[in-house]
Design a protein around this motif. Structure first.
Motif, PDB file in Angstrom:
ATOM      1  N   MET A 110       0.844  -1.178   0.000  1.00 50.98           N
ATOM      2  CA  MET A 110       0.000   0.000   0.000  1.00 50.98           C
ATOM      3  C   MET A 110       0.892   1.244   0.000  1.00 50.98           C
ATOM      4  O   MET A 110       1.847   1.332   0.752  1.00 50.98           O
ATOM      5  CB  MET A 110      -0.880   0.011   1.241  1.00 50.98           C
ATOM      6  CG  MET A 110      -1.628   1.303   1.403  1.00 50.98           C
ATOM      7  SD  MET A 110      -2.452   1.539   2.972  1.00 50.98           S
ATOM      8  CE  MET A 110      -1.101   1.709   4.076  1.00 50.98           C
ATOM      9  N   ILE A 111       0.577   2.169  -0.826  1.00 53.56           N
ATOM     10  CA  ILE A 111       1.289   3.431  -0.876  1.00 53.56           C
ATOM     11  C   ILE A 111       0.468   4.447  -0.094  1.00 53.56           C
ATOM     12  O   ILE A 111      -0.725   4.651  -0.366  1.00 53.56           O
ATOM     13  CB  ILE A 111       1.515   3.878  -2.323  1.00 53.56           C
ATOM     14  CG1 ILE A 111       2.391   2.844  -3.027  1.00 53.56           C
ATOM     15  CG2 ILE A 111       2.136   5.261  -2.368  1.00 53.56           C
ATOM     16  CD1 ILE A 111       2.595   3.099  -4.486  1.00 53.56           C
ATOM     17  N   ILE A 112       1.113   5.081   0.891  1.00 57.31           N
ATOM     18  CA  ILE A 112       0.398   5.973   1.797  1.00 57.31           C
ATOM     19  C   ILE A 112      -0.229   7.149   1.055  1.00 57.31           C
ATOM     20  O   ILE A 112      -1.316   7.599   1.401  1.00 57.31           O
ATOM     21  CB  ILE A 112       1.321   6.440   2.955  1.00 57.31           C
ATOM     22  CG1 ILE A 112       0.513   7.097   4.065  1.00 57.31           C
ATOM     23  CG2 ILE A 112       2.411   7.366   2.463  1.00 57.31           C
ATOM     24  CD1 ILE A 112      -0.359   6.165   4.831  1.00 57.31           C
ATOM     25  N   GLY A 113       0.430   7.631   0.011  1.00 56.57           N
ATOM     26  CA  GLY A 113      -0.126   8.751  -0.753  1.00 56.57           C
ATOM     27  C   GLY A 113      -1.453   8.410  -1.393  1.00 56.57           C
ATOM     28  O   GLY A 113      -2.386   9.228  -1.394  1.00 56.57           O
ATOM     29  N   ASP A 114      -1.549   7.191  -1.959  1.00 57.43           N
ATOM     30  CA  ASP A 114      -2.815   6.760  -2.560  1.00 57.43           C
ATOM     31  C   ASP A 114      -3.916   6.685  -1.510  1.00 57.43           C
ATOM     32  O   ASP A 114      -5.061   7.082  -1.752  1.00 57.43           O
ATOM     33  CB  ASP A 114      -2.653   5.393  -3.229  1.00 57.43           C
ATOM     34  CG  ASP A 114      -1.754   5.450  -4.444  1.00 57.43           C
ATOM     35  OD1 ASP A 114      -1.602   6.544  -5.026  1.00 57.43           O
ATOM     36  OD2 ASP A 114      -1.203   4.385  -4.812  1.00 57.43           O
ATOM     37  N   ARG A 115      -3.562   6.188  -0.329  1.00 54.35           N
ATOM     38  CA  ARG A 115      -4.547   6.061   0.750  1.00 54.35           C
ATOM     39  C   ARG A 115      -5.023   7.444   1.206  1.00 54.35           C
ATOM     40  O   ARG A 115      -6.218   7.665   1.416  1.00 54.35           O
ATOM     41  CB  ARG A 115      -3.927   5.289   1.911  1.00 54.35           C
ATOM     42  CG  ARG A 115      -4.862   5.040   3.040  1.00 54.35           C
ATOM     43  CD  ARG A 115      -5.856   3.963   2.716  1.00 54.35           C
ATOM     44  NE  ARG A 115      -6.697   3.762   3.873  1.00 54.35           N
ATOM     45  CZ  ARG A 115      -8.006   3.642   3.826  1.00 54.35           C
ATOM     46  NH1 ARG A 115      -8.623   3.611   2.666  1.00 54.35           N
ATOM     47  NH2 ARG A 115      -8.706   3.485   4.914  1.00 54.35           N
ATOM     48  N   LEU A 116      -4.082   8.381   1.340  1.00 53.47           N
ATOM     49  CA  LEU A 116      -4.464   9.742   1.747  1.00 53.47           C
ATOM     50  C   LEU A 116      -5.370  10.399   0.716  1.00 53.47           C
ATOM     51  O   LEU A 116      -6.363  11.048   1.070  1.00 53.47           O
ATOM     52  CB  LEU A 116      -3.212  10.595   1.975  1.00 53.47           C
ATOM     53  CG  LEU A 116      -2.391  10.239   3.207  1.00 53.47           C
ATOM     54  CD1 LEU A 116      -1.044  10.956   3.180  1.00 53.47           C
ATOM     55  CD2 LEU A 116      -3.151  10.567   4.474  1.00 53.47           C
ATOM     56  N   ARG A 117      -5.061  10.221  -0.565  1.00 53.88           N
ATOM     57  CA  ARG A 117      -5.893  10.806  -1.622  1.00 53.88           C
ATOM     58  C   ARG A 117      -7.287  10.185  -1.593  1.00 53.88           C
ATOM     59  O   ARG A 117      -8.289  10.903  -1.691  1.00 53.88           O
ATOM     60  CB  ARG A 117      -5.266  10.598  -2.999  1.00 53.88           C
ATOM     61  CG  ARG A 117      -6.094  11.287  -4.087  1.00 53.88           C
ATOM     62  CD  ARG A 117      -5.560  11.151  -5.497  1.00 53.88           C
ATOM     63  NE  ARG A 117      -4.133  11.175  -5.614  1.00 53.88           N
ATOM     64  CZ  ARG A 117      -3.397  10.136  -6.063  1.00 53.88           C
ATOM     65  NH1 ARG A 117      -3.966   9.033  -6.450  1.00 53.88           N
ATOM     66  NH2 ARG A 117      -2.091  10.235  -6.135  1.00 53.88           N
TER      67      ARG A 117
ATOM     68  N   ARG B 184       2.712  16.359  -3.381  1.00 57.54           N
ATOM     69  CA  ARG B 184       3.889  15.481  -3.490  1.00 57.54           C
ATOM     70  C   ARG B 184       3.680  14.190  -2.708  1.00 57.54           C
ATOM     71  O   ARG B 184       4.078  13.116  -3.153  1.00 57.54           O
ATOM     72  CB  ARG B 184       5.143  16.204  -3.019  1.00 57.54           C
ATOM     73  CG  ARG B 184       5.601  17.306  -3.966  1.00 57.54           C
ATOM     74  CD  ARG B 184       6.923  17.911  -3.572  1.00 57.54           C
ATOM     75  NE  ARG B 184       8.008  16.968  -3.422  1.00 57.54           N
ATOM     76  CZ  ARG B 184       8.688  16.423  -4.435  1.00 57.54           C
ATOM     77  NH1 ARG B 184       8.382  16.738  -5.673  1.00 57.54           N
ATOM     78  NH2 ARG B 184       9.665  15.583  -4.192  1.00 57.54           N
ATOM     79  N   VAL B 185       3.055  14.278  -1.536  1.00 59.95           N
ATOM     80  CA  VAL B 185       2.774  13.082  -0.737  1.00 59.95           C
ATOM     81  C   VAL B 185       1.781  12.188  -1.477  1.00 59.95           C
ATOM     82  O   VAL B 185       1.995  10.978  -1.611  1.00 59.95           O
ATOM     83  CB  VAL B 185       2.240  13.460   0.663  1.00 59.95           C
ATOM     84  CG1 VAL B 185       1.709  12.232   1.389  1.00 59.95           C
ATOM     85  CG2 VAL B 185       3.333  14.139   1.486  1.00 59.95           C
ATOM     86  N   GLU B 186       0.695  12.785  -1.972  1.00 54.79           N
ATOM     87  CA  GLU B 186      -0.338  12.002  -2.657  1.00 54.79           C
ATOM     88  C   GLU B 186       0.181  11.331  -3.920  1.00 54.79           C
ATOM     89  O   GLU B 186      -0.311  10.282  -4.307  1.00 54.79           O
ATOM     90  CB  GLU B 186      -1.546  12.879  -2.982  1.00 54.79           C
ATOM     91  CG  GLU B 186      -2.365  13.237  -1.769  1.00 54.79           C
ATOM     92  CD  GLU B 186      -3.641  13.978  -2.115  1.00 54.79           C
ATOM     93  OE1 GLU B 186      -3.900  14.241  -3.310  1.00 54.79           O
ATOM     94  OE2 GLU B 186      -4.397  14.302  -1.174  1.00 54.79           O
ATOM     95  N   HIS B 187       1.158  11.923  -4.578  1.00 52.61           N
ATOM     96  CA  HIS B 187       1.708  11.332  -5.797  1.00 52.61           C
ATOM     97  C   HIS B 187       2.910  10.434  -5.525  1.00 52.61           C
ATOM     98  O   HIS B 187       3.541   9.930  -6.459  1.00 52.61           O
ATOM     99  CB  HIS B 187       2.070  12.432  -6.800  1.00 52.61           C
ATOM    100  CG  HIS B 187       0.866  13.057  -7.416  1.00 52.61           C
ATOM    101  ND1 HIS B 187       0.272  14.180  -6.910  1.00 52.61           N
ATOM    102  CD2 HIS B 187       0.119  12.683  -8.484  1.00 52.61           C
ATOM    103  CE1 HIS B 187      -0.786  14.486  -7.632  1.00 52.61           C
ATOM    104  NE2 HIS B 187      -0.907  13.588  -8.600  1.00 52.61           N
ATOM    105  N   GLY B 188       3.245  10.227  -4.263  1.00 49.95           N
ATOM    106  CA  GLY B 188       4.312   9.295  -3.903  1.00 49.95           C
ATOM    107  C   GLY B 188       5.719   9.835  -4.058  1.00 49.95           C
ATOM    108  O   GLY B 188       6.678   9.075  -4.024  1.00 49.95           O
ATOM    109  N   HIS B 189       5.867  11.152  -4.182  1.00 54.16           N
ATOM    110  CA  HIS B 189       7.196  11.739  -4.320  1.00 54.16           C
ATOM    111  C   HIS B 189       7.850  12.000  -2.973  1.00 54.16           C
ATOM    112  O   HIS B 189       9.057  12.180  -2.897  1.00 54.16           O
ATOM    113  CB  HIS B 189       7.127  13.051  -5.107  1.00 54.16           C
ATOM    114  CG  HIS B 189       6.629  12.874  -6.501  1.00 54.16           C
ATOM    115  ND1 HIS B 189       7.332  12.185  -7.465  1.00 54.16           N
ATOM    116  CD2 HIS B 189       5.476  13.278  -7.085  1.00 54.16           C
ATOM    117  CE1 HIS B 189       6.646  12.184  -8.594  1.00 54.16           C
ATOM    118  NE2 HIS B 189       5.507  12.838  -8.391  1.00 54.16           N
TER     119      HIS B 189
END
Length: 126
Positions: free
Chosen positions: A1-8, A34-39
């Protein structure tokens, strides 16, 4: 799970814009993007801000279910009946000073100290 995807996903589920999350967290909108896109990987303190802004408990940033996840059945720690060296008093101050100084030492110095301690322990045991 990528945290950015979860936050979005959570943000969009609440129908919040990134601008609204910016106002609620105090974080810059470009950082949120940047967080939501995983950067960028946010620190735990930042994740706490996101959880408050999104009005969800912190565990929901990592877990998809409605109820908190079940905790594993971990073995209990054995409690000592006697105090260990460095728990209190003068020994605790000495231990704290030693830890602080050891934290400043570089890797080669730490290896040398460990080697010397092992030698001393072997000579005492013999």
């Amino acid at each position: 799970m990528i945290i950015g995807d979860r936050l979005r996903t959570l943000r969009e589920g609440k129908k919040f814009s990134q601008g609204e999350v910016e106002k609620r967290t105090g974080l810059l909108r470009c950082y949120i993007s940047r967080v939501e896109h995983g950067h960028t990987v946010p620190a735990i303190e930042t994740l706490e801000k996101f959880a408050r802004a999104l009005e969800v408990p912190l565990y929901q940033l990592f877990y998809d279910g409605e109820e908190p996840p079940k905790l594993p059945n971990l073995p209990k720690r054995k409690l000592s009946t006697t105090a260990a060296w460095g728990d209190s008093g003068k020994d605790a101050l000495t231990l704290a000073k030693f830890r602080r100084l050891l934290g400043r030492a570089d890797e080669s110095d730490r290896r040398l100290l460990l080697f010397m301690a092992q030698k001393m322990a072997r000579s005492k045991a013999a």
